[in-house]
Design a protein around this motif. Sequence first.
Motif, PDB file in Angstrom:
ATOM      1  N   GLU A   1       0.883  -1.164   0.000  1.00 51.57           N
ATOM      2  CA  GLU A   1       0.000   0.000   0.000  1.00 51.57           C
ATOM      3  C   GLU A   1       0.922   1.215   0.000  1.00 51.57           C
ATOM      4  N   VAL A   2       1.075   1.846  -1.157  1.00 56.29           N
ATOM      5  CA  VAL A   2       2.133   2.840  -1.367  1.00 56.29           C
ATOM      6  C   VAL A   2       1.586   4.259  -1.354  1.00 56.29           C
ATOM      7  N   GLN A   3       2.298   5.143  -0.656  1.00 56.89           N
ATOM      8  CA  GLN A   3       2.005   6.569  -0.712  1.00 56.89           C
ATOM      9  C   GLN A   3       3.302   7.294  -1.040  1.00 56.89           C
ATOM     10  N   SER A   4       3.256   8.141  -2.062  1.00 55.73           N
ATOM     11  CA  SER A   4       4.450   8.838  -2.530  1.00 55.73           C
ATOM     12  C   SER A   4       4.437  10.300  -2.104  1.00 55.73           C
ATOM     13  N   PHE A   5       5.633  10.828  -1.832  1.00 59.41           N
ATOM     14  CA  PHE A   5       5.804  12.226  -1.440  1.00 59.41           C
ATOM     15  C   PHE A   5       6.955  12.828  -2.236  1.00 59.41           C
ATOM     16  N   THR A   6       6.778  14.058  -2.686  1.00 57.01           N
ATOM     17  CA  THR A   6       7.838  14.729  -3.444  1.00 57.01           C
ATOM     18  C   THR A   6       8.738  15.583  -2.563  1.00 57.01           C
ATOM     19  N   THR A   7       8.375  15.739  -1.285  1.00 58.25           N
ATOM     20  CA  THR A   7       9.240  16.457  -0.338  1.00 58.25           C
ATOM     21  C   THR A   7       9.234  15.739   0.998  1.00 58.25           C
ATOM     22  N   ALA A   8      10.349  15.857   1.715  1.00 58.68           N
ATOM     23  CA  ALA A   8      10.419  15.291   3.057  1.00 58.68           C
ATOM     24  C   ALA A   8       9.473  16.021   3.993  1.00 58.68           C
ATOM     25  N   THR A   9       9.286  17.309   3.756  1.00 56.86           N
ATOM     26  CA  THR A   9       8.401  18.104   4.609  1.00 56.86           C
ATOM     27  C   THR A   9       6.970  17.584   4.561  1.00 56.86           C
ATOM     28  N   SER A  10       6.477  17.296   3.362  1.00 52.91           N
ATOM     29  CA  SER A  10       5.104  16.794   3.238  1.00 52.91           C
ATOM     30  C   SER A  10       4.972  15.431   3.907  1.00 52.91           C
ATOM     31  N   PHE A  11       6.005  14.619   3.822  1.00 55.15           N
ATOM     32  CA  PHE A  11       5.991  13.320   4.490  1.00 55.15           C
ATOM     33  C   PHE A  11       5.951  13.491   6.007  1.00 55.15           C
ATOM     34  N   LEU A  12       6.784  14.384   6.542  1.00 56.22           N
ATOM     35  CA  LEU A  12       6.812  14.620   7.987  1.00 56.22           C
ATOM     36  C   LEU A  12       5.498  15.209   8.475  1.00 56.22           C
ATOM     37  N   ASN A  13       4.897  16.078   7.650  1.00 56.17           N
ATOM     38  CA  ASN A  13       3.587  16.627   8.011  1.00 56.17           C
ATOM     39  C   ASN A  13       2.547  15.521   8.130  1.00 56.17           C
ATOM     40  N   ALA A  14       2.595  14.564   7.196  1.00 57.13           N
ATOM     41  CA  ALA A  14       1.663  13.436   7.244  1.00 57.13           C
ATOM     42  C   ALA A  14       1.915  12.594   8.492  1.00 57.13           C
ATOM     43  N   THR A  15       3.184  12.421   8.845  1.00 55.68           N
ATOM     44  CA  THR A  15       3.530  11.680  10.064  1.00 55.68           C
ATOM     45  C   THR A  15       2.986  12.392  11.295  1.00 55.68           C
ATOM     46  N   ASP A  16       3.101  13.716  11.297  1.00 51.08           N
ATOM     47  CA  ASP A  16       2.670  14.496  12.461  1.00 51.08           C
ATOM     48  C   ASP A  16       1.164  14.440  12.685  1.00 51.08           C
ATOM     49  N   VAL A  17       0.410  14.167  11.635  1.00 51.17           N
ATOM     50  CA  VAL A  17      -1.054  14.087  11.808  1.00 51.17           C
ATOM     51  C   VAL A  17      -1.518  12.643  11.991  1.00 51.17           C
ATOM     52  N   GLY A  18      -0.567  11.743  12.190  1.00 53.90           N
ATOM     53  CA  GLY A  18      -0.934  10.389  12.591  1.00 53.90           C
ATOM     54  C   GLY A  18      -0.837   9.298  11.547  1.00 53.90           C
TER      55      GLY A  18
END
Length: 216
Positions: free
Chosen positions: A33-50
């Motif tokens: 189940e893959v989710q792609s991110f073009t920036t580390a910031t967007s990935f960390l933001n997703a992590t921060d919201v759970g």
Amino acid sequence: MGNSPIRLAVIDDHVLFLQGLAYVFENCDLDLEVQSFTTATSFLNATDVGQKWDVVVTDLAMKQINGIALIGALRARNVGVQVIVLSASEDAITRNNAEMVGAFCFVHKSSDEQILLETIKSAYEAGPLPMRSVQNGTRRMIFRPDGTDTIVQPKLGPQQQRILGMMAEGATNKDIARALSISENTVKTHAKAIFRELSVSSRAAAVQRARELALF
């Protein structure tokens, strides 16, 4: 591997490369189940919201936040997800720096796709890092080309961390002052303290040093 798919996050700032990986993942034997991110910031933001993942695959050389800094940011958040670093570099020093902050392993970008898939499977089967390893990954240790190593733990206050982050985004002193409701002189005072703590003399050097130390 069980009945649930492997939750996989992929971070790379080259869209074409992400599309290539997406094709590989869609046509492999692993249940992903893959989710792609073009920036580390967007990935960390997703992590921060759970949002949660079983395995993370990240490019090493990215704008703003590189792969090493990304791993450091995850460990600072007490996130023990296994991280695979994709790199076109064979630099042993870079490998050591990534391993110090808790990378699962390096996979060279020229490797056969099967190697990457087997590594993802191994990382998934290894499970999350134990908390002690996660905490060790927050150490600010970097290795230098001359073979020496340095442990640095900059003492930056919350306001200084915010200012440093805004510097990394290209904000001027005036922009920072307006955003934080402080005077430009106060921003300059904080900037001098940041430079002193990071042993640098310019904004660009401060941002680069912060990334090397995985401060953001």
